[in-house]
Enzyme design. Structure first.
Site, PDB file in Angstrom:
ATOM      1  N   GLU A 128      30.428 -37.228  34.618  1.00  0.00           N
ATOM      2  CA  GLU A 128      30.422 -37.010  33.124  1.00  0.00           C
ATOM      3  C   GLU A 128      29.350 -35.832  32.805  1.00  0.00           C
ATOM      4  O   GLU A 128      28.482 -35.807  33.731  1.00  0.00           O
ATOM      5  CB  GLU A 128      30.260 -38.410  32.306  1.00  0.00           C
ATOM      6  N   ASP A 241      33.768 -42.158  50.325  1.00  0.00           N
ATOM      7  CA  ASP A 241      33.638 -42.368  51.817  1.00  0.00           C
ATOM      8  C   ASP A 241      34.706 -41.224  52.443  1.00  0.00           C
ATOM      9  O   ASP A 241      34.459 -40.471  53.481  1.00  0.00           O
ATOM     10  CB  ASP A 241      33.740 -43.587  52.205  1.00  0.00           C
ATOM     11  N   GLU A 364      31.633 -34.159  45.572  1.00  0.00           N
ATOM     12  CA  GLU A 364      31.749 -35.304  46.076  1.00  0.00           C
ATOM     13  C   GLU A 364      30.409 -35.910  46.868  1.00  0.00           C
ATOM     14  O   GLU A 364      30.310 -36.616  47.873  1.00  0.00           O
ATOM     15  CB  GLU A 364      33.023 -35.259  47.281  1.00  0.00           C
ATOM     16  N   GLY A 365      29.545 -35.509  46.024  1.00  0.00           N
ATOM     17  CA  GLY A 365      28.220 -36.042  46.520  1.00  0.00           C
ATOM     18  C   GLY A 365      27.253 -34.902  47.044  1.00  0.00           C
ATOM     19  O   GLY A 365      27.804 -34.374  48.096  1.00  0.00           O
TER      20      GLY A 365
HETATM   21  N1  CAA Z   1      31.449 -48.608  50.239  1.00  0.00           N
HETATM   22  C1  CAA Z   1      31.406 -49.870  49.572  1.00  0.00           C
HETATM   23  N2  CAA Z   1      30.628 -50.332  48.749  1.00  0.00           N
HETATM   24  C2  CAA Z   1      29.629 -49.527  48.360  1.00  0.00           C
HETATM   25  C3  CAA Z   1      29.528 -48.370  48.886  1.00  0.00           C
HETATM   26  C4  CAA Z   1      30.341 -47.807  50.016  1.00  0.00           C
HETATM   27  N3  CAA Z   1      30.301 -46.568  50.317  1.00  0.00           N
HETATM   28  N4  CAA Z   1      28.180 -47.786  48.585  1.00  0.00           N
HETATM   29  C5  CAA Z   1      27.735 -48.588  47.491  1.00  0.00           C
HETATM   30  N5  CAA Z   1      28.620 -49.650  47.517  1.00  0.00           N
HETATM   31  C6  CAA Z   1      28.254 -50.960  46.686  1.00  0.00           C
HETATM   32  C7  CAA Z   1      26.957 -51.634  47.143  1.00  0.00           C
HETATM   33  O1  CAA Z   1      27.167 -52.413  48.495  1.00  0.00           O
HETATM   34  C8  CAA Z   1      26.771 -52.409  45.951  1.00  0.00           C
HETATM   35  O2  CAA Z   1      27.520 -53.520  45.841  1.00  0.00           O
HETATM   36  P1  CAA Z   1      26.946 -55.038  45.157  1.00  0.00           P
HETATM   37  O3  CAA Z   1      26.769 -54.637  43.764  1.00  0.00           O
HETATM   38  O4  CAA Z   1      27.848 -55.891  45.485  1.00  0.00           O
HETATM   39  O5  CAA Z   1      25.571 -55.213  45.677  1.00  0.00           O
HETATM   40  C9  CAA Z   1      27.081 -51.527  44.880  1.00  0.00           C
HETATM   41  O6  CAA Z   1      28.128 -50.494  45.552  1.00  0.00           O
HETATM   42  C10 CAA Z   1      25.966 -50.496  44.064  1.00  0.00           C
HETATM   43  O7  CAA Z   1      25.382 -49.940  45.253  1.00  0.00           O
HETATM   44  P2  CAA Z   1      24.208 -49.236  45.172  1.00  0.00           P
HETATM   45  O8  CAA Z   1      23.050 -49.944  44.694  1.00  0.00           O
HETATM   46  O9  CAA Z   1      23.831 -48.444  46.379  1.00  0.00           O
HETATM   47  O10 CAA Z   1      24.644 -47.934  44.080  1.00  0.00           O
HETATM   48  P3  CAA Z   1      23.687 -46.809  43.595  1.00  0.00           P
HETATM   49  O11 CAA Z   1      23.736 -46.818  41.957  1.00  0.00           O
HETATM   50  O12 CAA Z   1      21.980 -46.724  43.853  1.00  0.00           O
HETATM   51  O13 CAA Z   1      24.386 -45.404  43.909  1.00  0.00           O
HETATM   52  C11 CAA Z   1      24.986 -43.634  45.315  1.00  0.00           C
HETATM   53  C12 CAA Z   1      24.628 -45.055  45.248  1.00  0.00           C
HETATM   54  C13 CAA Z   1      25.261 -43.454  46.813  1.00  0.00           C
HETATM   55  C14 CAA Z   1      23.667 -42.792  44.976  1.00  0.00           C
HETATM   56  C15 CAA Z   1      25.958 -43.370  44.757  1.00  0.00           C
HETATM   57  O14 CAA Z   1      25.811 -43.299  42.919  1.00  0.00           O
HETATM   58  C16 CAA Z   1      26.773 -42.024  44.841  1.00  0.00           C
HETATM   59  O15 CAA Z   1      27.678 -41.871  45.639  1.00  0.00           O
HETATM   60  N6  CAA Z   1      26.510 -41.029  43.820  1.00  0.00           N
HETATM   61  C17 CAA Z   1      27.201 -39.486  44.289  1.00  0.00           C
HETATM   62  C18 CAA Z   1      28.608 -39.687  43.243  1.00  0.00           C
HETATM   63  C19 CAA Z   1      29.531 -38.595  43.561  1.00  0.00           C
HETATM   64  O16 CAA Z   1      29.738 -38.164  44.596  1.00  0.00           O
HETATM   65  N7  CAA Z   1      29.913 -37.898  42.588  1.00  0.00           N
HETATM   66  C20 CAA Z   1      31.099 -36.905  43.103  1.00  0.00           C
HETATM   67  C21 CAA Z   1      32.256 -37.174  42.144  1.00  0.00           C
HETATM   68  S1  CAA Z   1      33.750 -36.426  42.433  1.00  0.00           S
HETATM   69  C22 CAA Z   1      33.757 -34.942  42.310  1.00  0.00           C
HETATM   70  O17 CAA Z   1      33.064 -34.244  42.811  1.00  0.00           O
HETATM   71  C23 CAA Z   1      34.810 -34.146  41.498  1.00  0.00           C
HETATM   72  C24 CAA Z   1      36.148 -33.661  42.039  1.00  0.00           C
HETATM   73  O18 CAA Z   1      36.880 -33.683  41.323  1.00  0.00           O
HETATM   74  C25 CAA Z   1      36.065 -33.074  43.428  1.00  0.00           C
END
Ligand code: CAA
Length: 383
Positions: A128, A241, A364-365
């Site tokens: 967003e 992932d 994608e991050g």
């Molecule tokens: N697989 C399964 N579960 C997962 C996970 C994974 N890879 N990563 C986190 N989780 C779970 C955790 O276990 C946790 O679970 P519980 O609530 O049960 O404990 C929950 O998710 C929250 O995890 P975190 O506390 O680690 O989450 P966070 O808020 O700290 O965020 C982050 C972690 C890795 C920074 C995440 O926010 C992230 O990946 N950010 C980047 C987002 C992104 O890639 N955006 C791009 C969007 S798409 C795009 O680019 C446009 C397009 O069209 C191509």
């Protein structure tokens, strides 16, 4: 996972994707980059070849292939045209995949056959204007109202936004809960109350559309809920992932194209009485480029292989994306250096490779997000 360990089917997909990319995609790539036009005909042909439902089971209209062969195809396609690679990736990894993995039978039957055969195009609406890296802080809301949900908010940076018919949309159903308050929906984009907003003008991958979606009291049926309320964040993370392995493979494809162009050019170009390939300074650059490309590919294939074996691959996917994206920036920079002034000109493709490479460090991050993921996974192994 090495070249020698690829099976017959994977080698066949490599050849098919490579031939199609060289004969049909490459000749159009510079033109699509200049005009910023979505490559409609190429996407149609890729659909006919089965590349739009690559690892969707055949019972839902897909090709039913493994993930590694998808990754191999993405490398070949992206080496010819990164924009085309992006369109195919966003559709397969970010739209078809979550429906296949988390959708119920009714949803799979409703959406997958049209998506997998390219009759419909899919996209992924998570980011967003105020929420990118911190994905849990999204503000788009979904409020339950009888047998419907009412969606309000703005999504941005949606790849395929202008062409898509179906979107995986992430919303907040419980504001106070952060990641556990996120809910995903499969949304038909012709739903009243949804409009395509700003279309981004970009540095690279110019033939892709990247748009906003605006939701104003858009009413979607309860049946469009993907999995359960509150499970959206995990769906997003698991989807990413997998998606990140494809981005890594795209970066390998761009790097390989830049390396190939550099070898070809340095065999032709002469300085000080000999082709520049005979100068050790150039050979050292080529050696480092080739080594990094190979290492990036192996990391990428390793992550894909783990996914095919249903083993956890979060760390390996993030490592592959981080390393391959940084490799793509490094290799394309060196490719321009080897070409000298001509590499800076739009007459040669290496400046396009350089511009296209940059997005792999962002979407994608970002690379910094990949480091957060890798650190978290690595440290958990020491507990
Ligand atoms: N697989 C399964 N579960 C997962 C996970 C994974 N890879 N990563 C986190 N989780 C779970 C955790 O276990 C946790 O679970 P519980 O609530 O049960 O404990 C929950 O998710 C929250 O995890 P975190 O506390 O680690 O989450 P966070 O808020 O700290 O965020 C982050 C972690 C890795 C920074 C995440 O926010 C992230 O990946 N950010 C980047 C987002 C992104 O890639 N955006 C791009 C969007 S798409 C795009 O680019 C446009 C397009 O069209 C191509």
């Amino acid at each position: 996972m090495t070249y020698n360990s690829l099976n017959e089917e994977q080698l066949m997909i490599m050849e098919l994707a490579s031939d199609f990319s060289k004969n049909e995609i490459l000749p159009e790539a510079q033109g699509h980059d200049r005009t910023s036009k979505f490559p409609v005909k190429i996407i149609r042909k890729l659909a006919e070849l089965g590349f739009l439902g690559h690892y969707i089971p055949q019972e839902y209209g897909g090709s039913g292939l493994d993930f590694l062969s998808y990754i191999i195809a993405i490398e070949e396609i992206s080496a010819a045209c990164a924009s085309t690679g992006t369109i195919v990736m966003a559709h397969n990894s970010l739209a078809c995949s979550p429906i296949n993995e988390f959708g119920n039978e009714e949803q799979k039957i409703k959406y997958l056959p049209d998506l997998a055969t390219g009759k419909k195009i899919g996209c992924f609406a998570l980011s967003e204007p105020e929420s990118g890296s911190d994905a849990a802080s999204i503000n788009t809301t979904a409020v339950k109202n009888g047998k419907e949900y009412i969606l309000n908010g703005t999504k941005s940076w949606v790849t395929n936004g202008a062409e898509a018919d179906v979107a995986i949309v992430f919303t907040k159903t419980e504001k106070s809960k952060k990641s556990r308050g996120i809910t995903a929906f499969i949304v038909d984009l012709n739903t009243p109350g949804i409009s395509v907003g700003k279309s981004e003008k970009k540095l690279g991958i110019k033939a892709t559309s990247t748009t906003q979606f605006i939701f104003e009291d858009a009413r979607v049926p309860e049946s469009s809920l993907l999995a359960k309320e509150g499970e959206g964040f995990k769906i997003a993370m698991k989807t990413l992932d997998s998606g990140r392995i494809a981005v890594a493979s795209q970066a390998v494809g761009i790097s390989q194209a830049a390396l190939d162009a550099s070898v070809e050019y340095s065999r032709e170009r002469k300085t000080f009485g000999s082709p520049i390939i005979e100068h050790q300074g150039i050979q050292f650059m080529i050696a480092e480029m080739a080594t990094k490309v190979e290492a990036a590919r192996l990391l990428t294939w390793q992550a894909a292989g783990l996914r095919d074996k249903n083993l956890r691959f979060t760390k390996q996917s993030a490592m592959a994306k981080l390393f391959a994206a940084e490799t793509a920036m490094w290799v394309t920079t060196k490719a321009i250096q080897i070409h000298g002034a001509i590499g800076y000109s739009t007459d040669y493709p290496v400046e396009r490779y350089f511009r296209d490479a940059k997005i792999t460090e962002i979407y994608e991050g970002t690379s910094e997000i990949q480091k957060i993921v890798i650190a978290k996974q690595t440290l958990s192994e020491y507990l």
